[in-house]
Write a protein that holds these residues in place. Structure first.
Motif, PDB file in Angstrom:
ATOM      1  N   GLN A   1       1.002  -1.115  -0.080  1.00 54.88           N
ATOM      2  CA  GLN A   1       0.098  -0.189  -0.470  1.00 54.88           C
ATOM      3  C   GLN A   1       1.080   1.180   0.108  1.00 54.88           C
ATOM      4  OE1 GLN A   1      -0.015  -2.509   2.221  1.00 54.88           O
ATOM      5  NE2 GLN A   1      -2.946  -2.700   2.487  1.00 54.88           N
ATOM      6  N   SER A   2       1.941   0.813   0.700  1.00 51.10           N
ATOM      7  CA  SER A   2       2.764   2.244   1.123  1.00 51.10           C
ATOM      8  C   SER A   2       3.479   2.877  -0.585  1.00 51.10           C
ATOM      9  CB  SER A   2       3.837   2.050   1.214  1.00 51.10           C
ATOM     10  OG  SER A   2       4.519   1.271   0.558  1.00 51.10           O
ATOM     11  N   TYR A   3       2.923   1.750  -1.740  1.00 52.40           N
ATOM     12  CA  TYR A   3       3.421   2.202  -2.961  1.00 52.40           C
ATOM     13  C   TYR A   3       2.537   2.634  -4.477  1.00 52.40           C
ATOM     14  CZ  TYR A   3       7.936   0.113  -1.716  1.00 52.40           C
ATOM     15  OH  TYR A   3       9.162  -0.140  -1.045  1.00 52.40           O
ATOM     16  N   LYS A   4       1.134   3.133  -3.619  1.00 49.52           N
ATOM     17  CA  LYS A   4       0.198   3.380  -4.166  1.00 49.52           C
ATOM     18  C   LYS A   4       0.066   4.935  -4.942  1.00 49.52           C
ATOM     19  CE  LYS A   4      -4.427   5.848  -3.310  1.00 49.52           C
ATOM     20  NZ  LYS A   4      -5.665   5.882  -2.353  1.00 49.52           N
ATOM     21  N   ASN A   5       1.093   5.663  -4.897  1.00 45.68           N
ATOM     22  CA  ASN A   5       0.967   6.798  -5.241  1.00 45.68           C
ATOM     23  C   ASN A   5       1.697   6.923  -6.385  1.00 45.68           C
ATOM     24  OD1 ASN A   5      -0.576   8.642  -3.629  1.00 45.68           O
ATOM     25  ND2 ASN A   5       1.326   8.632  -2.529  1.00 45.68           N
ATOM     26  N   GLU A   6       3.217   6.007  -6.633  1.00 41.75           N
ATOM     27  CA  GLU A   6       4.499   5.446  -7.937  1.00 41.75           C
ATOM     28  C   GLU A   6       3.129   4.649  -8.814  1.00 41.75           C
ATOM     29  OE1 GLU A   6       4.894   5.388  -4.248  1.00 41.75           O
ATOM     30  OE2 GLU A   6       6.891   6.222  -3.356  1.00 41.75           O
ATOM     31  N   PHE A   7       2.793   3.782  -7.887  1.00 41.79           N
ATOM     32  CA  PHE A   7       2.246   2.789  -9.483  1.00 41.79           C
ATOM     33  C   PHE A   7       0.409   3.651  -9.809  1.00 41.79           C
ATOM     34  CE2 PHE A   7       4.206  -0.999  -7.021  1.00 41.79           C
ATOM     35  CZ  PHE A   7       4.080  -1.200  -8.562  1.00 41.79           C
ATOM     36  N   THR A   8       0.174   4.387  -8.609  1.00 38.27           N
ATOM     37  CA  THR A   8      -0.848   5.381  -9.765  1.00 38.27           C
ATOM     38  C   THR A   8      -0.008   6.309 -11.040  1.00 38.27           C
ATOM     39  OG1 THR A   8      -2.234   5.164  -8.101  1.00 38.27           O
ATOM     40  CG2 THR A   8      -2.863   6.490  -9.500  1.00 38.27           C
ATOM     41  N   SER A   9       0.360   7.456 -10.326  1.00 35.71           N
ATOM     42  CA  SER A   9       0.749   8.078 -11.729  1.00 35.71           C
ATOM     43  C   SER A   9       1.384   7.402 -12.800  1.00 35.71           C
ATOM     44  CB  SER A   9       2.217   9.363 -10.647  1.00 35.71           C
ATOM     45  OG  SER A   9       3.158   8.541 -10.178  1.00 35.71           O
ATOM     46  N   LEU A  10       2.511   6.329 -12.647  1.00 32.97           N
ATOM     47  CA  LEU A  10       2.585   5.468 -13.294  1.00 32.97           C
ATOM     48  C   LEU A  10       1.725   4.757 -14.260  1.00 32.97           C
ATOM     49  CD1 LEU A  10       5.310   3.664 -14.990  1.00 32.97           C
ATOM     50  CD2 LEU A  10       4.637   1.877 -13.278  1.00 32.97           C
ATOM     51  N   PHE A  11       1.029   4.098 -13.764  1.00 27.76           N
ATOM     52  CA  PHE A  11      -0.401   3.724 -14.439  1.00 27.76           C
ATOM     53  C   PHE A  11      -1.564   4.345 -15.036  1.00 27.76           C
ATOM     54  CE2 PHE A  11       1.011  -0.413 -12.792  1.00 27.76           C
ATOM     55  CZ  PHE A  11       0.906  -1.036 -13.556  1.00 27.76           C
ATOM     56  N   PHE A  12      -1.557   5.484 -14.690  1.00 26.46           N
ATOM     57  CA  PHE A  12      -2.471   6.578 -15.544  1.00 26.46           C
ATOM     58  C   PHE A  12      -1.502   7.208 -16.782  1.00 26.46           C
ATOM     59  CE2 PHE A  12      -5.342   6.955 -11.679  1.00 26.46           C
ATOM     60  CZ  PHE A  12      -6.535   7.248 -12.839  1.00 26.46           C
ATOM     61  N   ASP A  13      -0.264   6.881 -16.884  1.00 23.56           N
ATOM     62  CA  ASP A  13       0.221   7.840 -18.072  1.00 23.56           C
ATOM     63  C   ASP A  13       0.809   6.605 -18.809  1.00 23.56           C
ATOM     64  OD1 ASP A  13       0.900  10.407 -17.031  1.00 23.56           O
ATOM     65  OD2 ASP A  13       2.746   9.883 -16.394  1.00 23.56           O
ATOM     66  N   LEU A  14       0.481   5.321 -18.961  1.00 29.10           N
ATOM     67  CA  LEU A  14       1.251   3.956 -19.058  1.00 29.10           C
ATOM     68  C   LEU A  14      -0.520   3.121 -19.979  1.00 29.10           C
ATOM     69  CD1 LEU A  14       3.719   1.737 -17.274  1.00 29.10           C
ATOM     70  CD2 LEU A  14       3.723   3.820 -19.329  1.00 29.10           C
ATOM     71  N   VAL A  15      -1.361   3.492 -19.328  1.00 30.13           N
ATOM     72  CA  VAL A  15      -2.449   2.276 -19.203  1.00 30.13           C
ATOM     73  C   VAL A  15      -3.158   3.404 -21.096  1.00 30.13           C
ATOM     74  CG1 VAL A  15      -4.978   1.982 -19.255  1.00 30.13           C
ATOM     75  CG2 VAL A  15      -3.188   1.595 -17.282  1.00 30.13           C
ATOM     76  N   GLU A  16      -3.167   2.190 -21.642  1.00 31.96           N
ATOM     77  CA  GLU A  16      -4.134   2.679 -23.276  1.00 31.96           C
ATOM     78  C   GLU A  16      -5.612   2.494 -22.943  1.00 31.96           C
ATOM     79  OE1 GLU A  16      -1.477   2.952 -26.488  1.00 31.96           O
ATOM     80  OE2 GLU A  16      -0.188   4.180 -25.522  1.00 31.96           O
ATOM     81  N   PRO A  17      -6.413   2.464 -23.764  1.00 24.87           N
ATOM     82  CA  PRO A  17      -7.990   1.523 -23.470  1.00 24.87           C
ATOM     83  C   PRO A  17      -7.337   0.544 -25.850  1.00 24.87           C
ATOM     84  CG  PRO A  17      -8.269   4.031 -24.860  1.00 24.87           C
ATOM     85  CD  PRO A  17      -6.465   3.814 -23.720  1.00 24.87           C
ATOM     86  N   ASN A  18      -8.197  -0.443 -24.934  1.00 29.70           N
ATOM     87  CA  ASN A  18      -7.913  -1.349 -26.920  1.00 29.70           C
ATOM     88  C   ASN A  18      -8.983  -2.238 -26.855  1.00 29.70           C
ATOM     89  OD1 ASN A  18      -8.290  -3.025 -24.065  1.00 29.70           O
ATOM     90  ND2 ASN A  18      -7.001  -5.100 -24.860  1.00 29.70           N
ATOM     91  N   LEU A  19     -10.601  -1.457 -26.502  1.00 26.71           N
ATOM     92  CA  LEU A  19     -11.408  -1.591 -26.733  1.00 26.71           C
ATOM     93  C   LEU A  19     -12.619  -0.946 -27.081  1.00 26.71           C
ATOM     94  CD1 LEU A  19     -12.872  -4.351 -23.925  1.00 26.71           C
ATOM     95  CD2 LEU A  19     -11.790  -5.077 -25.921  1.00 26.71           C
ATOM     96  N   GLU A  20     -12.344  -0.563 -28.696  1.00 20.45           N
ATOM     97  CA  GLU A  20     -13.626   0.372 -29.264  1.00 20.45           C
ATOM     98  C   GLU A  20     -15.277  -0.580 -28.882  1.00 20.45           C
ATOM     99  OE1 GLU A  20     -14.084   3.565 -32.408  1.00 20.45           O
ATOM    100  OE2 GLU A  20     -12.212   2.187 -32.160  1.00 20.45           O
ATOM    101  N   TYR A  21     -15.703   0.375 -28.681  1.00 20.66           N
ATOM    102  CA  TYR A  21     -17.453  -0.292 -28.885  1.00 20.66           C
ATOM    103  C   TYR A  21     -17.899   0.333 -30.609  1.00 20.66           C
ATOM    104  CZ  TYR A  21     -22.657  -0.530 -29.227  1.00 20.66           C
ATOM    105  OH  TYR A  21     -24.108  -0.774 -29.279  1.00 20.66           O
ATOM    106  N   ASN A  22     -18.307  -1.155 -30.938  1.00 16.95           N
ATOM    107  CA  ASN A  22     -18.418  -1.481 -32.697  1.00 16.95           C
ATOM    108  C   ASN A  22     -20.366  -0.765 -33.045  1.00 16.95           C
ATOM    109  OD1 ASN A  22     -19.214  -2.263 -35.584  1.00 16.95           O
ATOM    110  ND2 ASN A  22     -17.184  -3.576 -35.249  1.00 16.95           N
ATOM    111  N   LYS A  23     -20.446   0.399 -32.593  1.00 21.76           N
ATOM    112  CA  LYS A  23     -22.302   0.672 -33.221  1.00 21.76           C
ATOM    113  C   LYS A  23     -22.621   0.169 -34.123  1.00 21.76           C
ATOM    114  CE  LYS A  23     -25.138   4.521 -32.480  1.00 21.76           C
ATOM    115  NZ  LYS A  23     -25.152   6.070 -32.254  1.00 21.76           N
TER     116      LYS A  23
END
Length: 682
Positions: A183-205
């Protein structure tokens, strides 16, 4: 040929009415639906009143709208959503994580700890991309089925709740860190993944909508069928359940089937007959009971226009959505016709119009009952439309009648009030509010058709109008005489149920012609000099008689309505200027009495007859010396009996009984004017 043209010219009024009748008939028929109509009337929960009904042809049993809507909703809930997957994104995110991990977590951290942290990051990535990360926030239930496509090929099926939205990123990071006691590394992981994560699913309307529509198109609007000659319902059997649905299906089949040209023409012909009969009844009513209206083409056009206008509005609403049918303010029709004509004509026209509308509206019996009752209430309650409070009170009563009658019909049909459609009551309130539009509508009709309502009469009765002010300045004696006549005539009209407002206005303006030569009339001679002393009796009579012609000219210049001008034209009828006639006869025995006679015409209504009586009595009453009750009684009897003997009221629709009532009122009013009291002993 010349005789034919002359005949057409002489009968042009009837020809116009014929063209109006034909054009209105075809207009209304054009507005009507051109389909067959089920010949049986039935209501849910009530016994079948007709004979045993057998299927006339094969037809399908249609599902109710509610059943179809339920099926469609079930399909919408069951059909999956389709999302396109970009399979390269997880590898990209993993590579970026490995690269950024070194900068976020330096080598100074123990190797074991670094491995645990890195494993936690990998676990987060696996959880995020196990099914995929959405590119947007979609509002779907968690249990909604989802199919993930990769290159248009189905890769995986899951539920929408398993897909990750960007708003859930922090929640997943915290959960993984808690599981690994990091839990002590919450801030580091949060800032890291908010920059890294990209969506890979798009709704085919597009693809999802196409699949949904294909499934919806498979919905059947029928359930089973009925073979020809099958017994549908027996006489006396209660119409409910499947029986009711079969009957509704048969009715719908009758009204919606494609008609061939022959059937179509027959239907149009039948509608034309019914509409023509209704309009013919209206014309016959006018000819028998309202000849003055029948002979006036403008008034006949006005009545037919209003009937067609109400049919037009109602059919437009029915074609748009029949559930709004009660918003149409049908009661405007009797209100308008009563304002310009009378209650009987208004009610008769209203009933015929409602009968015509019964051919196109659903639940025709209920509709006609409500509208006819509302029309009767309108006629009975609305009086003196120029008083605003009266209109508001009447509209409230009409709305209440609508609500009470609809409530009664609903309970009869459904047997309870649990499913009462409260929104229909709102429609009745809207209908009442729309009925208030009758005031501006009456004003518009006055300008378009040149008619006169009581509202306009009220405006004309104001003694501050330009014309009456001019009369009071130029001929004050005549103005005072007109006020007295107006009071007498109004009281007499109220006594016999005539139009008191109309006769009062007519009395105020009947002598405006005297403004041209005011001093030639005794009521305006204040100096004691009589200009007639310098004229021959024939010349004097000519000036006196001409005040009628002068009055008509002044009235037309000031745009007074024809209904008011009629009083100017008829208030002396064809009576004789008797004083000057006798003076001339003293010197010339060969004179013609026609030279001393007013041009007429004679009064042709109760109101114009009342004015003639009151005008003669009021003018002659000035000559009474030492009046007593007996003298006044004899005086009134003498004047009115002479007018009757001269056939002045021959064209007026006034009875002997009404004349006797008018005599009584005039005697009472004159007695009050002269303040006659009992003579007390000395």
């Amino acid at each position: 040929m010349k005789d034919f043209i002359n005949t057409l010219y002489r009968n042009h009024s009837l020809g116009y009415k014929f063209l109006l009748f034909i054009s209105t008939t075809f207009l209304i028929v054009y507005l009507f639906p051109k389909s067959g109509k089920f010949k049986y009337n039935f209501e849910k929960g009530k016994p079948w009143q007709s004979e045993n009904l057998y299927a006339p042809f094969n037809f399908a049993i249609k599902k109710t709208d509610a059943e179809i809507a339920t099926e469609k909703q079930e399909i919408k809930d069951a059909v999956p959503l389709y999302f396109n997957l970009d399979s390269a994104v997880p590898n990209t995110v993993t590579n970026n994580f490995n690269r950024e991990f070194k900068s976020i977590f330096p080598d100074s951290i123990q190797v074991y700890k670094r491995n645990v942290l890195k494993q936690a990051g990998t676990t987060i990535i696996d959880k995020l991309y196990h099914f995929g990360v959405l590119n947007d926030d979609y509002n779907y239930p968690d249990a909604k089925k989802v199919i993930i496509l990769e290159g248009r090929v189905e890769k995986e099926q899951t539920q929408f709740g398993n897909l990750v939205e960007e708003s859930q990123l922090t929640e997943i990071i915290v959960k993984v860190l808690e599981d690994n006691d990091l839990q002590s590394y919450k801030n580091e992981f949060t800032s890291l993944f908010f920059d890294l994560v990209e969506p890979n699913l798009e709704y085919n309307k597009e693809f999802s909508s196409r699949v949904l529509q294909e499934e919806l198109d498979k919905v059947s609007f029928t359930r089973g069928s009925v073979e020809r000659e099958t017994l549908i319902i027996s006489k006396g059997e209660v119409v409910e359940g499947i029986k009711f649905q079969i009957l509704k299906s048969l009715e719908s089949e009758y009204e919606s089937q494609v008609w061939n040209k022959s059937n179509y023409l027959w239907i149009v012909f039948a509608y034309t007959l019914l509409v023509a009969l209704a309009l013919l009844m209206l014309l016959l009513f006018l000819r028998k009971y309202r000849m003055s209206v029948f002979e006036n083409n403008v008034k006949v056009t006005f009545i037919f226009f209003n009937v067609a206008f109400m049919v037009l509005i109602t059919t437009l609403v029915v074609n748009y959505n029949s559930q709004y049918i009660y918003v149409v303010p049908i009661c405007i029709l009797p209100l308008v016709l009563k304002a310009f004509f009378d209650a009987r004509l208004g009610l008769f026209t209203h009933v015929l119009t409602v009968l015509l509308l019964g051919l196109v509206v659903p639940n025709s019996y209920e509709y006609m009952f409500l509208q006819i009752i509302a029309g009767i209430v309108t006629i009975l309650t609305v009086s003196e439309l120029y008083k605003r409070a009266n209109l508001f009170i009447s509209v409230g009563q009409i709305t209440l009648i609508y609500i009470v009658a609809y409530f009664a019909f609903f309970v009869i049909h459904e047997g309870s009030v649990e499913t009462l459609h409260w929104e229909t009551f709102g429609m009745f309130v809207l209908c009442g509010l729309a009925t208030l539009f009758v005031q501006p509508l009456i004003y518009a009709y006055e300008k378009l058709f040149g008619l006169v309502s009581d509202v306009s009469l009220l405006e004309l009765s104001d003694t501050n109008t330009k014309l009456l002010k001019e009369l009071s300045n130029k001929a004050p004696g005549t103005f005072h005489h007109s006020l007295n006549v107006a009071n007498l005539a109004e009281a007499a009209a109220n006594e016999i149920g005539a139009n008191a407002m109309l006769v009062r206005v007519g009395a105020l303006y009947h002598d405006i012609g005297k403004m041209k030569n005011p001093t030639y009339f005794t009521e305006n001679q204040s100096t004691g000099i009589n200009p007639h002393d310098e004229l021959s009796p024939a010349e004097s009579a000519h000036i006196i008689i001409n005040h009628v012609i002068d009055g008509i000219e002044i009235a037309r210049k000031n745009n007074l309505p024809d209904r008011v001008i009629d009083f100017i034209r008829t208030h002396h009828g064809t009576s004789v200027v008797y004083y000057f006639y006798m003076k001339e006869k003293e010197v010339n025995e060969l004179i013609e009495i026609e030279d001393f006679m007013y041009p007429g015409p004679k009064p042709f209504s109760k109101e114009t007859a009342i004015l003639m009586m009151c005008d003669s009595v009021e003018a002659a009453s000035k000559s009474l010396k030492e009046p007593t009750s007996t003298k006044i009684d004899d005086f009134v009897e003498t004047i009115l009996n002479k007018q009757m003997n001269d056939d002045q009221f021959l064209n007026a629709n006034i009875t002997f009984k009404e004349i006797q009532s008018i005599k009584k009122i005039l005697k009472q009013k004159l007695t009050n004017i002269y303040h006659l009291r009992i003579e007390y002993p000395e």
